[in-house]
Design a protein around this motif. Structure first.
Motif, PDB file in Angstrom:
ATOM      1  N   LEU A  84       0.826  -1.203   0.000  1.00 20.48           N
ATOM      2  CA  LEU A  84       0.000   0.000   0.000  1.00 20.48           C
ATOM      3  C   LEU A  84       0.864   1.260   0.000  1.00 20.48           C
ATOM      4  CD1 LEU A  84      -2.826   1.218   0.187  1.00 20.48           C
ATOM      5  CD2 LEU A  84      -2.728   0.946   2.644  1.00 20.48           C
ATOM      6  N   PHE A  89       0.550  -0.165  -8.404  1.00 16.38           N
ATOM      7  CA  PHE A  89       0.315  -1.149  -9.455  1.00 16.38           C
ATOM      8  C   PHE A  89      -0.507  -0.555 -10.593  1.00 16.38           C
ATOM      9  CE2 PHE A  89       1.369  -3.973  -6.030  1.00 16.38           C
ATOM     10  CZ  PHE A  89       1.994  -5.024  -6.650  1.00 16.38           C
ATOM     11  N   ASN A  95      -9.100  -3.016 -14.223  1.00 25.87           N
ATOM     12  CA  ASN A  95      -8.665  -3.091 -12.834  1.00 25.87           C
ATOM     13  C   ASN A  95      -9.178  -1.928 -12.002  1.00 25.87           C
ATOM     14  OD1 ASN A  95      -6.778  -0.884 -13.028  1.00 25.87           O
ATOM     15  ND2 ASN A  95      -5.601  -2.248 -14.338  1.00 25.87           N
ATOM     16  N   ILE A  97     -12.333  -0.117  -9.953  1.00 27.73           N
ATOM     17  CA  ILE A  97     -13.511  -0.611  -9.239  1.00 27.73           C
ATOM     18  C   ILE A  97     -14.747  -0.052  -9.950  1.00 27.73           C
ATOM     19  CG2 ILE A  97     -14.603  -0.794  -6.966  1.00 27.73           C
ATOM     20  CD1 ILE A  97     -11.673  -1.864  -7.175  1.00 27.73           C
ATOM     21  N   PRO A  98     -15.640  -0.909 -10.441  1.00 30.87           N
ATOM     22  CA  PRO A  98     -16.691  -0.433 -11.349  1.00 30.87           C
ATOM     23  C   PRO A  98     -17.660   0.570 -10.734  1.00 30.87           C
ATOM     24  CG  PRO A  98     -17.021  -2.750 -10.771  1.00 30.87           C
ATOM     25  CD  PRO A  98     -15.653  -2.378 -10.314  1.00 30.87           C
ATOM     26  N   TYR A  99     -17.790   0.571  -9.398  1.00 31.84           N
ATOM     27  CA  TYR A  99     -18.815   1.446  -8.818  1.00 31.84           C
ATOM     28  C   TYR A  99     -18.236   2.716  -8.184  1.00 31.84           C
ATOM     29  CZ  TYR A  99     -17.411  -1.591  -4.982  1.00 31.84           C
ATOM     30  OH  TYR A  99     -16.692  -2.313  -4.077  1.00 31.84           O
ATOM     31  N   LEU A 100     -16.973   3.019  -8.514  1.00 32.16           N
ATOM     32  CA  LEU A 100     -16.390   4.244  -7.975  1.00 32.16           C
ATOM     33  C   LEU A 100     -16.081   5.200  -9.121  1.00 32.16           C
ATOM     34  CD1 LEU A 100     -13.847   2.917  -5.312  1.00 32.16           C
ATOM     35  CD2 LEU A 100     -16.172   3.727  -4.959  1.00 32.16           C
ATOM     36  N   ASN A 101     -16.331   6.502  -8.913  1.00 32.69           N
ATOM     37  CA  ASN A 101     -15.974   7.451  -9.952  1.00 32.69           C
ATOM     38  C   ASN A 101     -14.464   7.687  -9.928  1.00 32.69           C
ATOM     39  OD1 ASN A 101     -15.281   9.553  -8.149  1.00 32.69           O
ATOM     40  ND2 ASN A 101     -17.401  10.242  -8.024  1.00 32.69           N
ATOM     41  N   ASP A 104     -12.856   8.955  -6.788  1.00 33.42           N
ATOM     42  CA  ASP A 104     -12.934   7.977  -5.696  1.00 33.42           C
ATOM     43  C   ASP A 104     -11.966   6.813  -5.886  1.00 33.42           C
ATOM     44  OD1 ASP A 104     -14.754   9.270  -4.115  1.00 33.42           O
ATOM     45  OD2 ASP A 104     -16.501   8.364  -5.072  1.00 33.42           O
ATOM     46  N   LEU A 108      -9.749   5.906  -2.775  1.00 26.74           N
ATOM     47  CA  LEU A 108      -9.840   4.570  -2.169  1.00 26.74           C
ATOM     48  C   LEU A 108      -8.497   4.134  -1.595  1.00 26.74           C
ATOM     49  CD1 LEU A 108     -11.389   1.858  -1.732  1.00 26.74           C
ATOM     50  CD2 LEU A 108     -10.585   1.182  -3.987  1.00 26.74           C
ATOM     51  N   LYS A 111      -8.205   5.639   1.601  1.00 27.01           N
ATOM     52  CA  LYS A 111      -9.177   5.055   2.546  1.00 27.01           C
ATOM     53  C   LYS A 111      -8.655   3.750   3.132  1.00 27.01           C
ATOM     54  CE  LYS A 111     -13.144   7.504   1.925  1.00 27.01           C
ATOM     55  NZ  LYS A 111     -13.989   8.046   2.954  1.00 27.01           N
ATOM     56  N   MET A 112      -7.894   3.006   2.312  1.00 30.18           N
ATOM     57  CA  MET A 112      -7.381   1.726   2.783  1.00 30.18           C
ATOM     58  C   MET A 112      -6.467   1.924   3.975  1.00 30.18           C
ATOM     59  SD  MET A 112      -6.476  -0.223  -0.714  1.00 30.18           S
ATOM     60  CE  MET A 112      -7.755  -0.718  -1.878  1.00 30.18           C
ATOM     61  N   ARG A 156      -3.726   6.408 -10.042  1.00 29.83           N
ATOM     62  CA  ARG A 156      -3.942   5.668  -8.798  1.00 29.83           C
ATOM     63  C   ARG A 156      -2.615   5.110  -8.272  1.00 29.83           C
ATOM     64  NH1 ARG A 156      -7.968   0.613  -8.826  1.00 29.83           N
ATOM     65  NH2 ARG A 156      -6.288  -0.224 -10.108  1.00 29.83           N
TER      66      ARG A 156
ATOM     67  N   PHE B   2     -17.451   3.311   3.215  1.00 26.12           N
ATOM     68  CA  PHE B   2     -17.286   4.035   1.961  1.00 26.12           C
ATOM     69  C   PHE B   2     -17.608   3.127   0.777  1.00 26.12           C
ATOM     70  CE2 PHE B   2     -14.177   4.981  -1.470  1.00 26.12           C
ATOM     71  CZ  PHE B   2     -14.613   6.243  -1.846  1.00 26.12           C
ATOM     72  N   LYS B   6     -21.080   3.090  -1.629  1.00 23.64           N
ATOM     73  CA  LYS B   6     -20.918   3.378  -3.059  1.00 23.64           C
ATOM     74  C   LYS B   6     -21.451   2.225  -3.894  1.00 23.64           C
ATOM     75  CE  LYS B   6     -18.541   7.285  -2.833  1.00 23.64           C
ATOM     76  NZ  LYS B   6     -18.778   8.520  -3.557  1.00 23.64           N
ATOM     77  N   GLU B   7     -21.180   1.009  -3.431  1.00 22.90           N
ATOM     78  CA  GLU B   7     -21.615  -0.128  -4.237  1.00 22.90           C
ATOM     79  C   GLU B   7     -23.122  -0.314  -4.156  1.00 22.90           C
ATOM     80  OE1 GLU B   7     -19.972  -3.929  -3.371  1.00 22.90           O
ATOM     81  OE2 GLU B   7     -20.441  -4.657  -5.383  1.00 22.90           O
ATOM     82  N   HIS B  10     -24.607   1.935  -6.508  1.00 25.95           N
ATOM     83  CA  HIS B  10     -24.327   1.598  -7.906  1.00 25.95           C
ATOM     84  C   HIS B  10     -25.221   0.459  -8.391  1.00 25.95           C
ATOM     85  CE1 HIS B  10     -21.931   1.481 -11.527  1.00 25.95           C
ATOM     86  NE2 HIS B  10     -21.859   0.174 -11.422  1.00 25.95           N
ATOM     87  N   GLN B 281     -11.906  -8.312  -8.641  1.00 28.11           N
ATOM     88  CA  GLN B 281     -11.911  -6.960  -8.097  1.00 28.11           C
ATOM     89  C   GLN B 281     -11.221  -6.887  -6.737  1.00 28.11           C
ATOM     90  OE1 GLN B 281     -15.500  -4.637  -6.554  1.00 28.11           O
ATOM     91  NE2 GLN B 281     -15.985  -5.116  -8.690  1.00 28.11           N
ATOM     92  N   VAL B 284      -7.502  -7.175  -7.137  1.00 27.46           N
ATOM     93  CA  VAL B 284      -6.887  -5.889  -7.486  1.00 27.46           C
ATOM     94  C   VAL B 284      -6.702  -5.043  -6.228  1.00 27.46           C
ATOM     95  CG1 VAL B 284      -7.265  -3.705  -8.688  1.00 27.46           C
ATOM     96  CG2 VAL B 284      -7.750  -5.870  -9.847  1.00 27.46           C
ATOM     97  N   ILE B 288      -3.188  -3.726  -4.627  1.00 29.57           N
ATOM     98  CA  ILE B 288      -2.900  -2.322  -4.334  1.00 29.57           C
ATOM     99  C   ILE B 288      -2.469  -2.165  -2.878  1.00 29.57           C
ATOM    100  CG2 ILE B 288      -3.943  -0.038  -4.134  1.00 29.57           C
ATOM    101  CD1 ILE B 288      -5.704  -0.762  -6.496  1.00 29.57           C
ATOM    102  N   GLY B 289      -2.980  -3.037  -2.026  1.00 26.83           N
ATOM    103  CA  GLY B 289      -2.548  -2.981  -0.636  1.00 26.83           C
ATOM    104  C   GLY B 289      -3.680  -3.012   0.378  1.00 26.83           C
ATOM    105  N   PHE B 294     -10.073  -4.513   5.567  1.00 23.67           N
ATOM    106  CA  PHE B 294     -10.684  -3.405   4.823  1.00 23.67           C
ATOM    107  C   PHE B 294     -11.808  -3.921   3.930  1.00 23.67           C
ATOM    108  CE2 PHE B 294     -10.875  -0.617   1.073  1.00 23.67           C
ATOM    109  CZ  PHE B 294     -11.086   0.600   1.685  1.00 23.67           C
TER     110      PHE B 294
END
Lengths: 225, 373
Positions: A84, A89, A95, A97-101, A104, A108, A111-112, A156, B2, B6-7, B10, B281, B284, B288-289, B294
């Motif tokens: 992180l 990457f 790759n 996330i389909p539901y984030l603009n 976001d 994200l 946020k992690m 990202r 969060f 969002k999901e 969606h 998903q 991925v 990313i970490g 989470f």
């Protein structure tokens, strides 16, 4: 000083009774501000090397050092947090996330770790603007073109100020014009932000944009330029 | 939260359907709990209202009132016991009363005639009219639900299949026995119905069916030894001994248990399938970490949001349905019970998300690179 250093990496898989040697004594160094390309046919071990550099896979032999930290000394839990903070990457298509603009997608990453601050938002917007996405902040991934999606993925990867950026076939689904743009942006960001970037690719046309080129064949890595 | 929100925003249709299932299950659970509560109230409200710890039956009666017959003389022996603070004699019969001598069933009401001393500690409070008294042996107080059938104070009632006549002198509230509204009378009046046939009293003097004991520290086995031919049981055992009570309750509880188990499976399977669909998903995100925690938090938050919304809508629908249920339906929503089942459903839902969380832990971030090995 090299931000990423792979020393004598070997990796073997056991498949049934036979042992497959995917990597043989591969060594590689990437300094700050450099973009390094690894090319080679599929099955040659490029992805295995990238997975090892990305702390997703443990090498059978050899050491991986990122920003002075030997990855062999980290527990699996620490590795997630290391990825992180130190690694960015850029993967093949789809790759995001389909539901984030778009905005976001970048937030994200923050946020992690913890909460998103105003500075993080500003940083995300600046990154997206540098990558030519200033009018796409609120767009969803399915509203973007393939090239735009990959640019979001690049933004990202840089979001967390990671030391090392790993790109796995980032131009796989793009036409040559857009592919060229994407790699150009990747090289530019790596230079400006003094990060070490590695790109695994099939695409020989992109090589002029890279500082060094390594060729991988049957698990053997050789420096070409 | 969060990612979860969002999901949900969606994929509205997908999660709306899931919520609809939770709503329907919650609705069914609450309606069943209302029915169960209503039935058990109808069956044994009078017993449950009684502030006594123990009930004394005839030894061979198996803790049922109808099978038990004891002489009121035992009352004196019971009162002498040092652990017993108060004793009340009790007898109940199912009778049918009408304002006229008409034989037509529509003109009659089935009631539970209960014989109690006017000053007994188990005597319920009269909310309207006068209390029972030994000077007016024909006076009875009845449950206020009978008002709807047109009964009022001063009505003279004929008891079917008997020459007994009684007069309504007051009303009590929430007193039902054996699924019937209660009618309280002095023991003598009750006896004149129950033991009208010569010899039906087994030759006992002043027979009654049972005694209620106010005795918090009583040891029932000792009491059974010191007095012949009696059996002392706790009040809850007496309630369970009411005809049909355990059968009714058991049926409802079984349906409730099935509903809750079904909801657990539906929620578990739904989120499991969704998690499997999103393996790439999550891979991925892990690359990313993102930590397991989470991603797991996002799933658990989704389950929590959907369940809370679904359960709340279920509660609203239940109270709305209660308004349109016919008057006489034994439906009684107890807010405590509704809250309990709501919490049980929520906990079950959250527990069922554990399966998905386990799946997340198993996802290898390597899947993100797409071409492993």
């Amino acid at each position: 000083m090299a931000l990423l250093s792979l020393q004598n990496i070997s990796k073997s898989y056991t498949e049934g009774s036979t042992t497959v040697q995917a990597l043989k004594q591969a060594s590689l160094e990437v300094a700050a501000g450099e973009l390094v390309a690894i090319i080679g046919p599929s099955g040659s071990g490029k992805s295995t090397l990238l997975s090892i550099a990305g702390a997703l896979l443990q090498p059978t032999e050899g050491t991986v050092t990122i920003n002075g930290q030997d990855l062999g000394n980290l527990s699996p839990k620490k590795l997630a947090s290391f990825r992180l903070h130190e690694l960015g990457f850029i993967l093949q298509t789809s790759n995001l996330i389909p539901y984030l603009n778009v905005l976001d997608q970048l937030l994200l990453v923050k946020k992690m770790d913890s909460r998103v601050t105003k500075a993080d938002k500003a940083h995300a917007k600046q990154l997206l603007t540098e990558l030519g996405l200033s009018d796409k902040f609120k767009k969803m991934p399915n509203e973007l073109s393939g090239g735009e999606r990959q640019r979001v993925a690049i933004a990202r990867a840089f979001m967390n100020n990671s030391t090392v950026i790993l790109a796995d076939e980032p131009t796989a689904s793009l036409d040559s014009k857009r592919a060229f743009e994407v790699v150009q942006l990747l090289a530019k960001e790596a230079k400006e932000r003094q990060k070490a970037a590695i790109m695994v690719t099939h695409d020989e046309r992109m090589l002029p944009l890279c500082d060094h080129v390594y060729r991988m064949e049957d698990g053997v890595l050789t420096k070409e330029a | 939260m969060f990612l979860a929100f969002k999901e949900l925003k969606h994929a509205k249709l997908r999660y709306a359907m899931m919520t609809a299932i939770i709503v329907l299950i919650a609705w069914l659970v609450f309606i069943l709990s209302g029915l169960g509560n209503g039935l058990s109230t109808l069956s044994a409200a009078t017993l449950k209202n009684i502030n006594a710890e123990y009930v004394v039956y005839e030894e061979t009666a198996g803790a049922t009132f109808a099978k038990s017959i004891l002489s009121e003389d035992i009352m004196e022996d019971l009162k002498k016991q040092k652990d017993i603070e108060d004793v009340a004699a009790f007898g109940a019969s199912t009778i049918s009363v009408g304002k006229t001598t008409s034989k037509d069933a529509d003109d009659k009401e089935d009631v539970a005639l209960i014989g109690l001393e006017p000053d007994a500690f188990v005597m319920p409070t009269v909310i309207e009219g006068e209390k029972l008294s030994l000077s007016n042996k024909k006076g009875v107080v009845i449950n206020d639900t009978l008002k709807k059938a047109g009964y009022k104070i001063g009505d003279k009632l004929h008891v079917s299949n008997s020459n007994l006549k009684v007069e309504v002198i007051g009303f009590v509230k929430g007193e039902t026995f054996n699924h019937l509204p209660a009618m309280f009378a002095v023991p003598e009046t009750w006896r004149s119905y129950q033991y009208a046939a010569p010899g039906s009293d087994n030759g006992l003097k002043k027979p009654v069916q049972a005694f209620f004991l106010k005795a918090p520290n009583l040891e029932p086995e000792k009491l059974d030894k010191s007095i012949d031919d009696i059996e002392t049981v706790t009040k809850s055992k007496a309630v369970n001994g009411m005809p049909g009570y355990t059968a009714e309750n058991g049926t409802i509880m079984m349906m409730l248990a099935f509903c809750i188990v079904i909801s657990a499976f539906i929620i578990a399977v739904f989120f499991y399938v969704i998690t499997m669909q999103k393996t790439q998903q999550f891979g991925v995100m892990k690359a990313i970490g993102a930590s397991n925690g989470f991603i797991a938090r996002a799933i658990v938050a989704q389950v929590a949001i959907l369940s809370v919304v679904g359960i709340l809508i279920g509660i609203l629908l239940t109270y709305a349905t209660a308004l349109v249920f016919p008057e006489g339906m034994p439906f009684n929503l107890d807010p405590v019970l509704v809250t309990t089942y709501a919490i049980v459903l929520l906990i079950i839902a959250l527990l069922s998300s554990i399966i998905s969380v386990r799946q997340i832990v198993k996802i290898d971030p390597l899947t993100a690179l797409g071409r492993v090995e």
